[in-house]
Scaffold this motif. Structure first.
Motif, short mmCIF file in Angstrom:
data_model
loop_
_atom_site.label_atom_id
_atom_site.label_comp_id
_atom_site.label_asym_id
_atom_site.label_seq_id
_atom_site.Cartn_x
_atom_site.Cartn_y
_atom_site.Cartn_z
N ASP A 160 -14.41 0.31 2.51
CA ASP A 160 -14.28 1.10 1.27
C ASP A 160 -14.30 2.59 1.56
O ASP A 160 -13.53 3.36 0.97
N VAL A 161 -15.17 3.03 2.46
CA VAL A 161 -15.30 4.46 2.78
C VAL A 161 -14.04 4.99 3.46
O VAL A 161 -13.48 6.02 3.07
N PHE A 162 -13.58 4.31 4.50
CA PHE A 162 -12.43 4.79 5.27
C PHE A 162 -11.10 4.40 4.63
O PHE A 162 -10.10 5.09 4.83
N GLY A 163 -11.07 3.29 3.95
CA GLY A 163 -9.85 2.78 3.36
C GLY A 163 -9.20 1.74 4.26
O GLY A 163 -9.05 1.97 5.46
N GLU A 164 -8.84 0.61 3.67
CA GLU A 164 -8.23 -0.47 4.45
C GLU A 164 -6.93 -0.03 5.11
O GLU A 164 -6.68 -0.32 6.27
N ALA A 165 -6.08 0.68 4.37
CA ALA A 165 -4.79 1.12 4.93
C ALA A 165 -5.00 2.06 6.12
O ALA A 165 -4.30 1.95 7.14
N PHE A 166 -5.96 2.99 6.00
CA PHE A 166 -6.25 3.92 7.08
C PHE A 166 -6.69 3.16 8.33
O PHE A 166 -6.17 3.38 9.43
N LEU A 167 -7.65 2.23 8.17
CA LEU A 167 -8.17 1.48 9.31
C LEU A 167 -7.11 0.57 9.92
O LEU A 167 -6.99 0.47 11.15
N THR A 168 -6.30 -0.05 9.09
CA THR A 168 -5.23 -0.93 9.59
C THR A 168 -4.20 -0.13 10.38
O THR A 168 -3.74 -0.56 11.44
#
Length: 175
Positions: A160-168
């Protein structure tokens, strides 16, 4: 000796995309301010020393202007000098981050601004996350994979903090 231009980091590309002009063997990520975090500067210094010995001279650039600031000698006090550079930049109105590039181009660290995630790219297969000071300051691609599994409340919180799209995208571009 004149420092090289900042060629290792591609102009106009930002994380989570691959910001480097070439591939490195290993990538570690951080979210502490590279200009003010003495533990982070110490961890970068320790990681590079473990991989390359004491023969590490580092060119330091301002992220915003890509301008050369100074070279850190292998025997200098990196935490003190990086903090001093950050203070000088802020006094001059530059509130962005730094890029550190090994003079032999074996590693680089970049953070565009204090609130952005930064990356340490290094040409070494040494297991750096087994070193306590490194583990305390960085997260790895394996950490990201674990977070994306959302097995624990902490995993879900970090996604939630980093964002799924960012981490992916980090996983895709740095694997």
């Amino acid at each position: 000796m004149m420092p090289k231009e900042l060629e290792t980091i591609v102009l106009g590309v930002e994380l989570p995309c691959d910001i480097f002009s070439r591939r490195f063997e290993q990538y570690l990520f951080f979210d502490a301010d590279i200009c003010t975090s003495k533990p982070l500067a110490t961890a970068i210094r320790q990681a590079t020393t473990i991989c390359f010995g004491l023969d590490v001279d580092t060119d330091v650039y301002a992220s915003s202007s890509r301008s050369f600031l100074r070279q850190l000698a292998s025997d200098s006090d990196w935490p003190l000098e990086i903090t001093a550079l950050g203070n000088t930049m802020r006094e001059e109105g530059d509130v962005y981050g730094l890029a550190l590039v090994d003079s032999q181009n074996r590693w680089a660290a970049h953070q565009p601004s204090p609130v952005d995630v930064g990356v340490l790219a290094i040409d070494s297969s040494q297991e750096l996350m087994s070193i306590e000071t490194v583990k305390d300051c960085f997260f790895s691609l394996n950490d990201i994979r674990g977070w994306l599994s959302r097995r624990t409340p902490r995993d879900r919180e970090l996604v939630d903090v980093f964002g799924e799209a960012f981490l992916t995208t980090l996983l895709t571009d740095y694997s």
